[in-house]
Scaffold this motif. Structure first.
Motif, short mmCIF file in Angstrom:
data_model
loop_
_atom_site.label_atom_id
_atom_site.label_comp_id
_atom_site.label_asym_id
_atom_site.label_seq_id
_atom_site.Cartn_x
_atom_site.Cartn_y
_atom_site.Cartn_z
N ASP A 141 0.69 -1.29 0.61
CA ASP A 141 -0.32 -0.30 0.09
C ASP A 141 0.65 1.31 0.64
O ASP A 141 0.54 2.03 -0.65
CB ASP A 141 -1.03 -0.05 1.24
N ALA A 142 1.26 1.25 0.78
CA ALA A 142 2.75 2.16 0.99
C ALA A 142 3.50 2.75 -0.20
O ALA A 142 4.43 3.96 -0.56
CB ALA A 142 3.18 2.70 2.41
N PHE A 157 21.21 4.19 12.04
CA PHE A 157 22.03 3.67 11.29
C PHE A 157 21.27 3.06 10.12
O PHE A 157 21.83 2.93 8.92
CB PHE A 157 22.35 2.27 11.28
N MET A 158 20.23 2.98 9.68
CA MET A 158 19.27 2.51 8.12
C MET A 158 19.04 3.32 7.81
O MET A 158 19.14 3.43 6.95
CB MET A 158 17.75 1.93 8.81
N GLN A 159 18.96 4.48 7.89
CA GLN A 159 18.73 5.91 7.32
C GLN A 159 19.83 6.08 6.40
O GLN A 159 20.65 6.37 5.97
CB GLN A 159 18.50 7.30 8.11
N GLY A 191 11.73 5.01 4.00
CA GLY A 191 10.73 5.00 5.12
C GLY A 191 10.85 4.16 6.13
O GLY A 191 11.32 2.46 5.76
N THR A 192 9.99 4.15 6.99
CA THR A 192 10.16 2.84 7.88
C THR A 192 8.56 2.71 8.94
O THR A 192 7.63 3.97 9.21
CB THR A 192 10.69 3.08 9.46
N ALA A 193 8.34 1.01 9.59
CA ALA A 193 7.14 1.23 10.33
C ALA A 193 7.39 0.08 11.23
O ALA A 193 8.27 -0.18 10.65
CB ALA A 193 6.04 0.36 9.05
N HIS A 194 6.88 0.01 12.36
CA HIS A 194 6.71 -1.01 13.65
C HIS A 194 5.13 -1.18 13.99
O HIS A 194 4.17 -0.36 13.17
CB HIS A 194 7.19 -0.21 14.77
N VAL A 253 10.60 -2.42 10.33
CA VAL A 253 10.84 -2.17 8.96
C VAL A 253 11.57 -1.16 8.36
O VAL A 253 10.86 -0.15 8.13
CB VAL A 253 9.52 -3.37 7.73
N TYR A 254 11.97 -0.94 6.88
CA TYR A 254 13.04 -0.41 6.92
C TYR A 254 12.74 -0.55 5.24
O TYR A 254 13.19 -1.18 5.03
CB TYR A 254 15.11 -0.42 7.19
N VAL A 255 12.82 0.65 4.16
CA VAL A 255 12.43 0.12 3.52
C VAL A 255 12.97 1.30 2.59
O VAL A 255 13.31 2.69 2.57
CB VAL A 255 11.17 0.83 2.42
#
Length: 255
Positions: A34-35, A177-179, A188-191, A249-251
């Protein structure tokens, strides 16, 4: 990394890993679609796929999955467990040398294994195998350490009896770190909330699936099992405890 033997340390824990490790919430997959526009026809390279828990998430959603896993015992377990999926294949490879073709992955999936990877060589390899419009999704279940007596007691147990628990636990990446790892391609990220409800045998199996849990014969094994029993008896509700996670999650992609 080499002193932690990342590609070998789960070889004698495969059965517990298959039976007792958590899966990942389907809300994660919904968010990717979706995102971020991830579609079912995107081929997935599941790197560090282990026993196939993360691969199954994408197979069930209609993706073709190539599981990349260097540990032979875990890779064999995945092949056995997911044998009925005709869109599933495996290969012996690492994050730095997957063996996959250039631009072959629509989505690179990395679940719990990311903290074992060497960041720079991994990024170089992922850039090679990811197609121009593709994405990388890095995600893991982060066990909650506080909030209820069971979670706090379990953390104390690991600190007291775990073999190299602190060294492993400190390897999980944070948002900053992920950024930096994704750089300008970060999207982006989500939890998401996630949990398991475990009886004592399942809880014991979940503990023993962890590479830092001392095996039978180790001086800490029996005291750890005794402490786990005491903790379970003190915290169980209707014969089960809640083993709670934040799934992160990191994308992104590489630009």
């Amino acid at each position: 990394m080499s002193n932690l033997k990342s590609t070998e340390r789960f070889s004698d824990r495969v059965e517990d890993y298959v039976r007792y490790r958590p899966d990942y919430p389907t809300a994660l997959l919904d968010w990717l679609r979706d995102a971020h526009g991830v579609a079912a026809d995107w081929p997935v390279a599941d790197v560090g796929a282990g026993t196939g828990i993360s691969s199954k998430l994408f197979l069930d959603a209609g993706h073709r999955v190539m599981a990349v896993e260097p540990n032979a015992a875990m890779r064999t377990a995945a092949e056995r467990w997911l044998a009925d999926y005709d869109r599933f294949d495996t290969t012996d490879g690492t994050a730095a040398a997957t063996g996959l073709a250039d631009r072959s992955a629509g989505l690179i999936s990395v679940a719990q294994a990311f903290h074992w990877f060497e960041p720079e060589s991994t990024r170089t390899e992922f850039r090679r195998i990811l197609r121009a419009d593709g994405l990388v999704a890095i995600y893991w279940n982060s066990r909650r350490l506080t909030g209820i007596p069971f979670l706090e007691g379990y953390e104390k147990l690991l600190l007291e009896y775990g073999t190299d628990y602190v060294s492993v636990a400190e390897r999980y990446a944070d948002d900053a770190f992920m950024q930096r790892w994704f750089g300008q391609g970060y999207r982006g990220t989500a939890h998401f909330d996630h949990s398991q409800r475990l009886d004592f045998d399942e809880l014991r199996g979940r503990l023993m699936s962890s590479s830092y849990a001392p095996k039978p014969g180790h001086i800490n094994h029996e005291p750890m099992m005794a402490a786990l029993r005491v903790l379970f008896d003190a915290c169980a509700d209707e014969g089960r405890v809640s083993f709670d996670y934040d799934t992160r999650v990191y994308v992104g992609r590489f630009e």
